[in-house]
Write a protein that holds these residues in place. Sequence first.
Motif, PDB file in Angstrom:
ATOM      1  N   LEU A  14       0.775  -1.270  -0.083  1.00 42.40           N
ATOM      2  CA  LEU A  14       0.033  -0.079   0.038  1.00 42.40           C
ATOM      3  C   LEU A  14       0.730   1.304  -0.284  1.00 42.40           C
ATOM      4  O   LEU A  14       0.680   2.239  -0.853  1.00 42.40           O
ATOM      5  CB  LEU A  14      -0.901  -0.051   1.109  1.00 42.40           C
ATOM      6  CG  LEU A  14      -1.936   1.228   1.290  1.00 42.40           C
ATOM      7  CD1 LEU A  14      -2.887   1.236   0.139  1.00 42.40           C
ATOM      8  CD2 LEU A  14      -2.633   1.135   2.712  1.00 42.40           C
ATOM      9  N   PHE A  15       1.747   1.162   0.823  1.00 39.98           N
ATOM     10  CA  PHE A  15       2.745   2.306   0.826  1.00 39.98           C
ATOM     11  C   PHE A  15       3.370   2.569  -0.471  1.00 39.98           C
ATOM     12  O   PHE A  15       3.844   3.649  -0.867  1.00 39.98           O
ATOM     13  CB  PHE A  15       3.746   2.286   1.857  1.00 39.98           C
ATOM     14  CG  PHE A  15       4.610   3.678   2.280  1.00 39.98           C
ATOM     15  CD1 PHE A  15       4.117   4.442   2.724  1.00 39.98           C
ATOM     16  CD2 PHE A  15       6.047   3.406   1.955  1.00 39.98           C
ATOM     17  CE1 PHE A  15       4.973   5.610   3.086  1.00 39.98           C
ATOM     18  CE2 PHE A  15       6.808   4.378   2.168  1.00 39.98           C
ATOM     19  CZ  PHE A  15       6.402   5.519   2.717  1.00 39.98           C
ATOM     20  N   GLY A  16       3.933   1.377  -1.088  1.00 42.21           N
ATOM     21  CA  GLY A  16       4.765   1.759  -2.245  1.00 42.21           C
ATOM     22  C   GLY A  16       3.714   2.274  -3.422  1.00 42.21           C
ATOM     23  O   GLY A  16       4.111   2.764  -4.251  1.00 42.21           O
ATOM     24  N   GLY A  17       2.529   1.859  -3.397  1.00 41.47           N
ATOM     25  CA  GLY A  17       1.552   2.165  -4.335  1.00 41.47           C
ATOM     26  C   GLY A  17       1.234   3.701  -4.195  1.00 41.47           C
ATOM     27  O   GLY A  17       1.149   4.492  -5.157  1.00 41.47           O
ATOM     28  N   ILE A  18       1.202   4.203  -2.820  1.00 43.75           N
ATOM     29  CA  ILE A  18       1.115   5.791  -2.798  1.00 43.75           C
ATOM     30  C   ILE A  18       2.069   6.484  -2.998  1.00 43.75           C
ATOM     31  O   ILE A  18       1.940   7.372  -3.690  1.00 43.75           O
ATOM     32  CB  ILE A  18       0.691   5.825  -0.997  1.00 43.75           C
ATOM     33  CG1 ILE A  18      -0.635   5.402  -0.761  1.00 43.75           C
ATOM     34  CG2 ILE A  18       0.789   7.297  -0.921  1.00 43.75           C
ATOM     35  CD1 ILE A  18      -0.944   5.195   0.763  1.00 43.75           C
ATOM     36  N   MET A  19       3.326   5.973  -2.837  1.00 41.26           N
ATOM     37  CA  MET A  19       4.659   6.525  -3.432  1.00 41.26           C
ATOM     38  C   MET A  19       4.624   6.674  -4.875  1.00 41.26           C
ATOM     39  O   MET A  19       5.048   7.754  -5.452  1.00 41.26           O
ATOM     40  CB  MET A  19       5.737   5.925  -2.806  1.00 41.26           C
ATOM     41  CG  MET A  19       6.043   6.240  -1.322  1.00 41.26           C
ATOM     42  SD  MET A  19       6.111   7.655  -0.761  1.00 41.26           S
ATOM     43  CE  MET A  19       7.590   8.130  -1.538  1.00 41.26           C
ATOM     44  N   VAL A  20       4.177   5.471  -5.630  1.00 43.88           N
ATOM     45  CA  VAL A  20       3.989   5.814  -6.879  1.00 43.88           C
ATOM     46  C   VAL A  20       3.191   6.788  -7.333  1.00 43.88           C
ATOM     47  O   VAL A  20       3.383   7.580  -8.441  1.00 43.88           O
ATOM     48  CB  VAL A  20       3.635   4.226  -7.498  1.00 43.88           C
ATOM     49  CG1 VAL A  20       3.460   4.542  -9.242  1.00 43.88           C
ATOM     50  CG2 VAL A  20       4.844   3.481  -7.556  1.00 43.88           C
ATOM     51  N   VAL A  21       2.041   6.961  -6.878  1.00 44.43           N
ATOM     52  CA  VAL A  21       1.215   7.785  -7.023  1.00 44.43           C
ATOM     53  C   VAL A  21       1.595   9.219  -7.007  1.00 44.43           C
ATOM     54  O   VAL A  21       1.439  10.264  -7.762  1.00 44.43           O
ATOM     55  CB  VAL A  21      -0.163   7.631  -6.520  1.00 44.43           C
ATOM     56  CG1 VAL A  21      -1.014   8.734  -6.942  1.00 44.43           C
ATOM     57  CG2 VAL A  21      -0.976   6.366  -7.182  1.00 44.43           C
ATOM     58  N   VAL A  22       2.234   9.410  -5.883  1.00 45.44           N
ATOM     59  CA  VAL A  22       3.119  10.872  -5.469  1.00 45.44           C
ATOM     60  C   VAL A  22       3.816  11.162  -6.457  1.00 45.44           C
ATOM     61  O   VAL A  22       4.022  12.124  -6.813  1.00 45.44           O
ATOM     62  CB  VAL A  22       3.281  10.753  -4.222  1.00 45.44           C
ATOM     63  CG1 VAL A  22       4.193  11.975  -3.624  1.00 45.44           C
ATOM     64  CG2 VAL A  22       2.217  10.486  -3.060  1.00 45.44           C
ATOM     65  N   LEU A  23       4.926  10.212  -7.023  1.00 43.60           N
ATOM     66  CA  LEU A  23       5.918  10.505  -7.750  1.00 43.60           C
ATOM     67  C   LEU A  23       5.224  10.724  -8.948  1.00 43.60           C
ATOM     68  O   LEU A  23       5.766  11.836  -9.914  1.00 43.60           O
ATOM     69  CB  LEU A  23       7.224   9.357  -7.843  1.00 43.60           C
ATOM     70  CG  LEU A  23       7.793   9.105  -6.596  1.00 43.60           C
ATOM     71  CD1 LEU A  23       8.522   7.778  -6.561  1.00 43.60           C
ATOM     72  CD2 LEU A  23       8.953  10.272  -6.323  1.00 43.60           C
ATOM     73  N   LEU A  24       4.370  10.023  -9.609  1.00 42.44           N
ATOM     74  CA  LEU A  24       3.817  10.527 -10.885  1.00 42.44           C
ATOM     75  C   LEU A  24       3.160  11.928 -10.897  1.00 42.44           C
ATOM     76  O   LEU A  24       3.091  12.556 -11.909  1.00 42.44           O
ATOM     77  CB  LEU A  24       2.706   9.496 -11.112  1.00 42.44           C
ATOM     78  CG  LEU A  24       3.315   8.332 -11.686  1.00 42.44           C
ATOM     79  CD1 LEU A  24       2.095   7.138 -11.895  1.00 42.44           C
ATOM     80  CD2 LEU A  24       3.873   8.499 -13.030  1.00 42.44           C
ATOM     81  N   ALA A  25       2.453  12.178  -9.946  1.00 40.05           N
ATOM     82  CA  ALA A  25       1.957  13.494  -9.617  1.00 40.05           C
ATOM     83  C   ALA A  25       3.108  14.605  -9.700  1.00 40.05           C
ATOM     84  O   ALA A  25       2.892  15.523 -10.221  1.00 40.05           O
ATOM     85  CB  ALA A  25       0.935  13.685  -8.229  1.00 40.05           C
ATOM     86  N   ILE A  26       4.076  14.334  -8.857  1.00 37.96           N
ATOM     87  CA  ILE A  26       5.032  15.250  -9.262  1.00 37.96           C
ATOM     88  C   ILE A  26       5.643  15.482 -10.259  1.00 37.96           C
ATOM     89  O   ILE A  26       5.995  16.905 -10.777  1.00 37.96           O
ATOM     90  CB  ILE A  26       6.205  14.811  -8.061  1.00 37.96           C
ATOM     91  CG1 ILE A  26       5.664  15.088  -6.471  1.00 37.96           C
ATOM     92  CG2 ILE A  26       7.599  15.727  -8.069  1.00 37.96           C
ATOM     93  CD1 ILE A  26       6.806  14.546  -5.228  1.00 37.96           C
ATOM     94  N   HIS A  27       5.701  14.366 -10.907  1.00 38.29           N
ATOM     95  CA  HIS A  27       6.464  14.426 -12.382  1.00 38.29           C
ATOM     96  C   HIS A  27       5.516  15.443 -13.441  1.00 38.29           C
ATOM     97  O   HIS A  27       5.892  16.240 -14.086  1.00 38.29           O
ATOM     98  CB  HIS A  27       6.645  13.206 -13.001  1.00 38.29           C
ATOM     99  CG  HIS A  27       7.032  13.070 -14.338  1.00 38.29           C
ATOM    100  ND1 HIS A  27       8.182  13.330 -14.590  1.00 38.29           N
ATOM    101  CD2 HIS A  27       6.482  12.727 -15.538  1.00 38.29           C
ATOM    102  CE1 HIS A  27       8.288  13.383 -16.059  1.00 38.29           C
ATOM    103  NE2 HIS A  27       7.355  12.814 -16.485  1.00 38.29           N
ATOM    104  N   MET A  28       4.205  14.950 -13.106  1.00 35.52           N
ATOM    105  CA  MET A  28       3.240  15.724 -13.842  1.00 35.52           C
ATOM    106  C   MET A  28       3.129  17.357 -13.651  1.00 35.52           C
ATOM    107  O   MET A  28       3.235  17.967 -14.548  1.00 35.52           O
ATOM    108  CB  MET A  28       1.838  15.097 -13.932  1.00 35.52           C
ATOM    109  CG  MET A  28       1.838  13.796 -14.516  1.00 35.52           C
ATOM    110  SD  MET A  28       0.297  12.910 -14.113  1.00 35.52           S
ATOM    111  CE  MET A  28      -1.018  14.108 -14.273  1.00 35.52           C
ATOM    112  N   TYR A  29       3.144  17.454 -12.173  1.00 36.34           N
ATOM    113  CA  TYR A  29       3.252  18.978 -12.068  1.00 36.34           C
ATOM    114  C   TYR A  29       4.689  19.713 -12.432  1.00 36.34           C
ATOM    115  O   TYR A  29       4.694  20.606 -12.984  1.00 36.34           O
ATOM    116  CB  TYR A  29       3.348  19.220 -10.495  1.00 36.34           C
ATOM    117  CG  TYR A  29       3.438  20.520  -9.810  1.00 36.34           C
ATOM    118  CD1 TYR A  29       2.092  21.405  -9.975  1.00 36.34           C
ATOM    119  CD2 TYR A  29       4.449  21.102  -9.271  1.00 36.34           C
ATOM    120  CE1 TYR A  29       2.077  22.399  -9.486  1.00 36.34           C
ATOM    121  CE2 TYR A  29       4.398  22.170  -8.853  1.00 36.34           C
ATOM    122  CZ  TYR A  29       3.092  23.158  -8.936  1.00 36.34           C
ATOM    123  OH  TYR A  29       3.183  24.330  -8.520  1.00 36.34           O
TER     124      TYR A  29
END
Length: 60
Positions: A14-29
């Motif tokens: 779960l923590f790994g999945g959240i980290m992937v989503v956060v990293l993708l959001a940072i990249h898109m931003y």
Amino acid sequence: MDNRGQASAEFILLFGGIMVVVLLAIHMYNTYMKDLSGEIASREVNQFNSELNSIGKYFK
């Protein structure tokens, strides 16, 4: 059966999945901000910088 081990593994996934989503959001931003910076006229940026510099003398 060790239920604590399963809970720990699920928590890690779960923590790994959240980290992937956060990293993708940072990249898109980051990409959005780079694209946005090209759209701003340099005249507006220079005017904003001069305004900040004029205000900055009050805080020295």
